[in-house]
Motif scaffolding. Structure first.
Motif, PDB file in Angstrom:
ATOM      1  N   ARG A   1     -17.474  -0.494 -74.461  1.00  8.11           N
ATOM      2  CA  ARG A   1     -17.027   0.859 -74.793  1.00  8.11           C
ATOM      3  C   ARG A   1     -18.001   1.521 -75.773  1.00  8.11           C
ATOM      4  O   ARG A   1     -18.270   2.720 -75.689  1.00  8.11           O
ATOM      5  CB  ARG A   1     -15.624   0.789 -75.395  1.00  8.11           C
ATOM      6  CG  ARG A   1     -14.958   2.148 -75.557  1.00  8.11           C
ATOM      7  CD  ARG A   1     -13.483   1.987 -75.814  1.00  8.11           C
ATOM      8  NE  ARG A   1     -12.827   1.335 -74.681  1.00  8.11           N
ATOM      9  CZ  ARG A   1     -11.598   0.823 -74.736  1.00  8.11           C
ATOM     10  NH1 ARG A   1     -10.913   0.872 -75.869  1.00  8.11           N
ATOM     11  NH2 ARG A   1     -11.061   0.259 -73.675  1.00  8.11           N
TER      12      ARG A   1
ATOM     13  N   ASN B   1     -26.393   2.257 -70.000  1.00  6.90           N
ATOM     14  CA  ASN B   1     -25.349   1.242 -69.892  1.00  6.90           C
ATOM     15  C   ASN B   1     -25.536   0.496 -68.570  1.00  6.90           C
ATOM     16  O   ASN B   1     -24.965   0.861 -67.548  1.00  6.90           O
ATOM     17  CB  ASN B   1     -23.965   1.901 -69.961  1.00  6.90           C
ATOM     18  CG  ASN B   1     -22.845   0.886 -69.948  1.00  6.90           C
ATOM     19  OD1 ASN B   1     -23.079  -0.306 -70.145  1.00  6.90           O
ATOM     20  ND2 ASN B   1     -21.629   1.347 -69.707  1.00  6.90           N
TER      21      ASN B   1
ATOM     22  N   GLU C   1     -20.974   2.636 -73.807  1.00 11.39           N
ATOM     23  CA  GLU C   1     -20.651   3.848 -73.045  1.00 11.39           C
ATOM     24  C   GLU C   1     -20.839   5.091 -73.908  1.00 11.39           C
ATOM     25  O   GLU C   1     -21.392   6.108 -73.455  1.00 11.39           O
ATOM     26  CB  GLU C   1     -19.209   3.780 -72.537  1.00 11.39           C
ATOM     27  CG  GLU C   1     -18.986   2.788 -71.401  1.00 11.39           C
ATOM     28  CD  GLU C   1     -17.514   2.678 -71.034  1.00 11.39           C
ATOM     29  OE1 GLU C   1     -16.692   3.415 -71.640  1.00 11.39           O
ATOM     30  OE2 GLU C   1     -17.181   1.860 -70.162  1.00 11.39           O
TER      31      GLU C   1
END
Length: 345
Positions: free
Chosen positions: A62, A75, A65
């Motif tokens: 996350r 990513n 990202e």
């Protein structure tokens, strides 16, 4: 199929397998080279760095990202490989990603919990309402304003005292993302209780104070009367002698505090005669609560006031005060100060 044909077919299979192994090894070597280059290449962040806020429960994927949305990295499979080879439990908080940070550096930083620390300063001499206003002006410490109201805040922080004035130690406090104004107030309140207890235990036994709370009250008056560090103990000494002699303190800051919102910035004779629980011109002894947040130096000066014979003091027009033993001397000093102000000095 003849034996020769079988051997020929077998050689083809072996050659094919060897070729596949060589190909796979080449691909692996190329991929590993790409991965090593990825580890050595700094993230594309601005020269001033990038602030990264990690929420509780976030994982590395996350975070990556988000970094991709900022143009700092791609990513792709290399980050997933890094997460497998270097498993890490990342911490929640606000992190600074400086220029030159490489992928492994980032993982280690997130794992270490080296979060950004902000600073909030409680200023000596602030009233509680000044403190509450400053906290509400910091959106990252935001809480419901009702929780900081004077009649609610002490219960909000779990304190036993009823009135908040004076109970938060002026200091600079570090805080991190996720902290609130309530967290900071709890720390400042605990710091004041500790500082007050230490000064009370080390007080001059002759000081005319019956409790640590009275020390806090008088220290708040000393704090408001002078910003000159060298004068605090002298000012405290004057007040201690007036209390011992059962004289009224006659100090303007208490009157101003009692006037509240009616004070327009200019104290007048009628204000000195307007009786309130805080008017030390009309009432003997200490006011019912502190009138400000005293700092450590004011607490120390009040706990151990300077010896002497002065019973009066007045501003000298240069930031300090003139101390006098008698009313006659004091009146001369007052006239000198008024003459100086009239002359624009």
């Amino acid at each position: 199929m003849t034996q020769g044909s079988r051997w020929s077919a077998g050689r083809v299979v072996v050659v094919a397998l060897l070729s596949l192994v060589v190909l796979l090894a080449g691909v692996a070597a190329f991929g590993w080279g790409q991965y090593r280059a990825f580890l050595d290449r700094p993230l594309d962040v601005p020269a001033a760095g990038l602030v990264l806020e990690v929420q509780r429960g976030d994982h590395l994927g996350r975070v990556v990202e988000y970094l991709e949305t900022q143009g700092a990295t791609r990513n792709d499979w290399r980050w997933r490989l890094l997460a497998r080879l270097q498993p890490a439990t990342i911490q929640a908080g606000e992190f600074m990603v400086p220029a030159g940070t490489r992928p492994l550096d980032l993982v280690q930083r997130l794992e270490s919990g080296e979060v950004i620390q902000h600073r909030f300063t409680i200023v000596e001499g602030w009233r509680y309402r000044d403190l509450a206003k400053a906290l509400l002006a910091e959106p990252r410490l935001a809480v419901d304003p009702a929780l900081l109201a004077e009649d609610a805040v002490m219960a909000t922080i779990g304190a036993e005292e009823a009135h908040p004035e004076g109970w938060f130690l002026p200091e600079t406090y570090a805080w991190v993302a996720g902290d609130t104004a309530i967290d900071l107030l709890r720390r400042a309140h605990g710091a004041m209780r500790d500082a007050l207890a230490a000064e009370w235990s080390d007080r001059d036994p002759d000081a005319p104070l019956d409790s640590a709370y009275e020390l806090l009250i008088l220290a708040s008056i000393v704090e408001k009367e002078t910003a000159v560090a060298s004068e605090r103990a002298e000012v405290a000494g004057v007040f201690a002698r007036r209390l011992s002699a059962r004289w009224r303190l006659e100090t303007d800051p208490t009157v101003i505090y009692g006037l509240g919102d009616q004070f327009d910035g200019d104290i007048r004779y009628r204000d000195l005669r307007a009786d309130t629980p805080y008017n030390t011109y009309t009432r003997y002894g200490l006011p019912p609560t502190p009138i400000a947040l005293p700092g450590r130096k004011a607490l120390a000066a009040t706990a151990r006031p300077a010896a002497g014979t002065a019973m009066f003091f007045v501003a000298d027009g240069r930031g300090g005060h003139v101390f006098s033993d008698t009313l006659e001397e004091h009146n001369r000093a007052v006239r000198a100060y008024l003459d100086q102000t009239r002359d624009g000095g």
